[in-house]
Write a protein that holds these residues in place. Structure first.
Motif, mmCIF file in Angstrom:
data_model
loop_
_atom_site.group_PDB
_atom_site.id
_atom_site.type_symbol
_atom_site.label_atom_id
_atom_site.label_comp_id
_atom_site.label_asym_id
_atom_site.label_seq_id
_atom_site.Cartn_x
_atom_site.Cartn_y
_atom_site.Cartn_z
ATOM 1 N N GLY A 17 0.797 -1.224 0.000
ATOM 2 C CA GLY A 17 0.000 0.000 0.000
ATOM 3 C C GLY A 17 0.826 1.268 0.000
ATOM 4 O O GLY A 17 0.320 2.344 -0.312
ATOM 5 N N GLN A 20 0.836 2.936 -3.438
ATOM 6 C CA GLN A 20 -0.457 3.081 -4.107
ATOM 7 C C GLN A 20 -1.138 4.401 -3.730
ATOM 8 O O GLN A 20 -1.025 4.839 -2.581
ATOM 9 C CB GLN A 20 -1.378 1.921 -3.737
ATOM 10 N N LYS A 24 -4.023 2.421 -0.984
ATOM 11 C CA LYS A 24 -4.897 1.286 -1.284
ATOM 12 C C LYS A 24 -4.134 -0.029 -1.169
ATOM 13 O O LYS A 24 -3.044 -0.186 -1.695
ATOM 14 C CB LYS A 24 -5.472 1.403 -2.688
ATOM 15 N N TRP A 52 -11.899 0.896 3.178
ATOM 16 C CA TRP A 52 -11.924 2.056 2.302
ATOM 17 C C TRP A 52 -13.331 2.259 1.755
ATOM 18 O O TRP A 52 -13.896 3.319 1.853
ATOM 19 C CB TRP A 52 -10.932 1.881 1.169
ATOM 20 N N ASN A 55 -17.381 -2.894 -1.913
ATOM 21 C CA ASN A 55 -17.488 -3.238 -3.322
ATOM 22 C C ASN A 55 -18.897 -3.778 -3.552
ATOM 23 O O ASN A 55 -19.234 -4.848 -3.051
ATOM 24 C CB ASN A 55 -16.427 -4.286 -3.668
ATOM 25 N N VAL A 63 -12.094 -4.164 0.945
ATOM 26 C CA VAL A 63 -11.274 -3.180 0.241
ATOM 27 C C VAL A 63 -10.753 -2.210 1.298
ATOM 28 O O VAL A 63 -11.532 -1.527 1.956
ATOM 29 C CB VAL A 63 -12.078 -2.441 -0.847
ATOM 30 N N CYS A 64 -9.428 -2.187 1.468
ATOM 31 C CA CYS A 64 -8.838 -1.443 2.571
ATOM 32 C C CYS A 64 -7.722 -0.516 2.091
ATOM 33 O O CYS A 64 -7.249 -0.613 0.966
ATOM 34 C CB CYS A 64 -8.252 -2.412 3.595
ATOM 35 N N LYS A 65 -7.313 0.349 3.018
ATOM 36 C CA LYS A 65 -6.173 1.227 2.773
ATOM 37 C C LYS A 65 -5.345 1.297 4.047
ATOM 38 O O LYS A 65 -5.822 0.990 5.143
ATOM 39 C CB LYS A 65 -6.634 2.615 2.346
#
Length: 82
Positions: A17, A20, A24, A52, A55, A63-65
């Motif tokens: 990450g 990104q 992300k 994050w 979806n 879906v993470c950051k």
């Protein structure tokens, strides 16, 4: 009480990450396999990653950051060998 150190798998996932946009984190590893949800949940619980967005076509995918704590964990010279 010492802080928990990431496992090699957790550290590798989090490190991806760093380069990104927005920190992300990938859904798949370098071999195209889904990241183990247990790895993701452990990083979420420790505050190194955060959700994050959801979806809509794959609501079970996380879906993470990276968080600031996750970024610090990876960039702090004192944590490199943990």
């Amino acid at each position: 009480m010492p802080k928990a150190a990431p496992t090699p798998h957790q550290r590798a996932w989090l490190a991806r990450g760093l380069a990104q946009p927005g920190g992300k984190l990938p859904l798949f590893d370098m071999d195209g396999q889904r990241i183990n949800p247990q790895t993701i949940r452990a990083c979420l619980q420790r505050g190194w990653a955060e959700p994050w967005f959801t979806n809509p076509t794959k609501p079970d995918w996380l879906v993470c950051k990276l968080t600031d704590a996750g970024r610090a964990l990876l960039t702090d010279k004192n944590n490199k060998n943990q």
